[in-house]
Structure formats: structure tokens, C-alpha cells
Design an enzyme around this catalytic site. Structure first.
Site, short mmCIF file in Angstrom:
data_model
loop_
_atom_site.label_atom_id
_atom_site.label_comp_id
_atom_site.label_asym_id
_atom_site.label_seq_id
_atom_site.Cartn_x
_atom_site.Cartn_y
_atom_site.Cartn_z
N ARG A 1 0.77 -1.24 0.00
CA ARG A 1 0.00 0.00 0.00
C ARG A 1 0.80 1.29 0.00
O ARG A 1 0.25 2.34 -0.23
CB ARG A 1 -0.95 0.00 1.21
CG ARG A 1 -2.04 -1.04 1.04
CD ARG A 1 -2.82 -1.30 2.31
NE ARG A 1 -3.87 -2.26 2.05
CZ ARG A 1 -3.65 -3.57 1.96
NH1 ARG A 1 -2.46 -4.06 2.16
NH2 ARG A 1 -4.66 -4.39 1.70
N GLN B 1 0.55 -12.26 7.80
CA GLN B 1 -0.23 -11.71 6.70
C GLN B 1 0.51 -11.86 5.38
O GLN B 1 -0.05 -11.57 4.32
CB GLN B 1 -0.51 -10.22 6.94
CG GLN B 1 -1.34 -9.92 8.18
CD GLN B 1 -1.43 -8.43 8.45
OE1 GLN B 1 -0.47 -7.81 8.87
NE2 GLN B 1 -2.59 -7.85 8.19
N HIS C 1 -3.32 -14.97 4.72
CA HIS C 1 -3.58 -14.52 3.35
C HIS C 1 -3.02 -15.48 2.31
O HIS C 1 -2.86 -15.13 1.15
CB HIS C 1 -3.02 -13.12 3.13
CG HIS C 1 -3.69 -12.09 4.01
ND1 HIS C 1 -3.10 -10.89 4.36
CD2 HIS C 1 -4.91 -12.09 4.61
CE1 HIS C 1 -3.92 -10.21 5.15
NE2 HIS C 1 -5.01 -10.92 5.31
N ASN D 1 7.31 -1.56 14.41
CA ASN D 1 6.92 -1.15 13.06
C ASN D 1 7.56 0.20 12.77
O ASN D 1 7.68 1.04 13.66
CB ASN D 1 5.39 -1.05 12.94
CG ASN D 1 4.92 -0.99 11.50
OD1 ASN D 1 5.23 -1.87 10.70
ND2 ASN D 1 4.17 0.04 11.15
#
Length: 251
Positions: free
Chosen positions: A38, A103, A123, A222
Site C-alpha cells: 500500500r 499476513q 492470506h 513497526n
């Protein structure tokens, strides 16, 4: 502000954990050269996703999906685990981490040596394909030959059904069994460690809050802030490889 004291806190919280669950997102794999989805320059800024319904209904979109898969345009596979993956593998090998919920679809946790039964892929996995009818596994190298030589869109050798790379596409239902396993692991942990996830993709992003609300400690590592930072016992905005290597050094 120096992150050194926070690195010490990360090491302490991991050492204190008895039943640690590690939750990984794209940020752990960008250090292996795999693009995220993204951010500017990420996968979806370069090519639009093919929705599951379009893959099933439209042969042209199926062909486009297979062209992407065999060209490697998305860059999801073919890389090597990095220091962050290796640190997570050490936690599993030590018996400290009970599960790795991911993920990611890049197969790098398996490549780092973590047993498959310890990895919960929310996923899917981009390193092989499955039949949408009978779930027969198909290796991509075998499918690639027919596609490149004769333009054959893959069909299942067992039942003739549609075959698709084993990732969860936009519009595709989340897999029931991995979601159930992830929930059980989350509710069974005393420490939940998030590595490299923006925590914006649901329902997967609900697991850290579920763990926190169930009494587990929540750690988030993160590069960028997340919406759950305010719930965490420790937040470290840093690169994952260096942070985890400092917290979980190799013997």
C-alpha cells in the site's frame, strides 16, 4: 530519542514471555527486498489487484493473473529470509514462540526453518497454487511450462477445476481453518508481538487487540505508527532486523 532503552525493553518482554505469538506483516519482508502493498511505490500502486470474482468469471483476467505470477512482477517470492525472520525462527526453535501468524504470502518463514505447523498464513502463500474446487496442490514450476509454451490456463489435474495461486485475493473469503487457529493461538498467548504490520487490514488486524483484551502483553515493532500503538505495552518504531537481532541474539 534513542531507541536503545526500548531495545532493552523489547528483549526483557520477550524473555519474560512464556507463550509468545508473533504476528508478521509486510514490514518484516521489505528488508528482504519484497515490496509491500500500500505504500507509494508498493505493489498496488504499480498494478491494480485482480478481484477473486473477476478471476473466476473472466478468462482474460485469469490469464492476466497467471502472467503476473509467472513473470514475477509482484516480487512476492524468490527472496531470502532476513535477520528478522531468523530471529523469529530462533524464538520458535527455543520453544518461546508457540505460533507465527503472518499476513505475508512470501514463504519466508518456512524458508527460515520454522516448521509449517507453527505458521498460520492468513492470506495464503504465493509459492504454489491450489484448485478452487478440491484444494489439490499444484507446484508453480509444473504449471509454468504449459502456460509459457502453449498458453494453457491451468486447470486441476485431479478434478478439472480452476487453479489459482494459493493467495487470498480481494473479494475472496478468508480461510476458515487458519482464522480459527489464529484465534486459538491469540487467546492462548501471554505476549503478542507484532512485527512490521500497519494493522489496517481486517479481520487480520483484530488479533493484536484480541490478545490485549484477553490479558496478554502487546508489543508493536513497526517503522510507522499504527492505530493500536496506544494499546501496546511497548512500541518501537525501528527496522525489524536490527531490533530483533538485538532482542534475540544468535547463540
Amino acid at each position: 530519542m534513542s531507541t536503545r532503552p526500548l531495545h532493552a525493553d523489547l528483549a526483557r518482554l520477550i524473555a519474560d514471555a512464556r507463550r509468545l505469538v508473533v504476528f508478521t506483516g509486510a514490514g518484516i519482508s521489505t528488508e528482504s527486498g519484497i515490496p509491500d502493498f500500500r505504500s507509494p511505490g508498493g505493489v498496488w500502486s504499480q498494478m491494480k489487484p485482480i478481484y477473486f470474482q473477476d478471476f473466476v468469471a473472466d478468462p482474460a483476467r485469469r490469464r492476466e493473473a497467471w502472467e503476473r505470477a509467472f513473470s514475477g512482477r509482484a516480487g512476492w517470492v524468490g527472496r531470502e529470509p532476513n535477520a528478522g525472520h531468523d530471529a523469529v525462527a530462533r524464538l520458535v526453535a527455543q520453544g518461546k514462540a508457540t505460533h507465527v501468524i503472518t499476513q505475508n504470502v512470501d514463504n519466508l518463514h518456512q524458508a527460515s526453518g520454522i516448521p509449517a505447523d507453527k505458521i498460520i498464513e492468513l492470506h495464503g502463500n504465493a509459492s504454489y497454487a491450489t484448485c478452487l474446487e478440491c484444494a489439490e496442490r499444484h507446484e508453480l514450476d509444473a504449471l509454468k511450462v504449459g502456460f509459457l509454451k502453449a498458453g494453457e490456463i491451468p486447470y486441476c489435474r485431479a478434478c478439472g477445476g480452476l487453479v489459482k495461486v494459493a493467495t487470498i485475493s480481494f473479494g475472496q473469503a478468508m480461510p476458515i481453518e487458519p482464522m480459527a487457529r489464529a484465534e486459538a493461538a491469540t487467546l492462548g498467548c501471554d505476549t503478542f508481538l507484532v512485527l512490521g504490520s500497519s494493522l489496517v487490514v481486517h479481520p487480520a488486524a483484530g488479533f493484536p487487540l484480541m490478545a490485549r483484551q484477553n490479558g496478554a502483553r502487546l508489543i508493536i515493532v513497526n517503522r510507522e505508527p499504527t492505530d493500536l500503538d496506544g494499546y501496546a505495552d511497548l512500541v518501537l518504531h525501528d527496522e525489524i532486523g536490527p531490533a530483533m537481532t538485538a532482542a534475540v541474539p544468535a547463540n
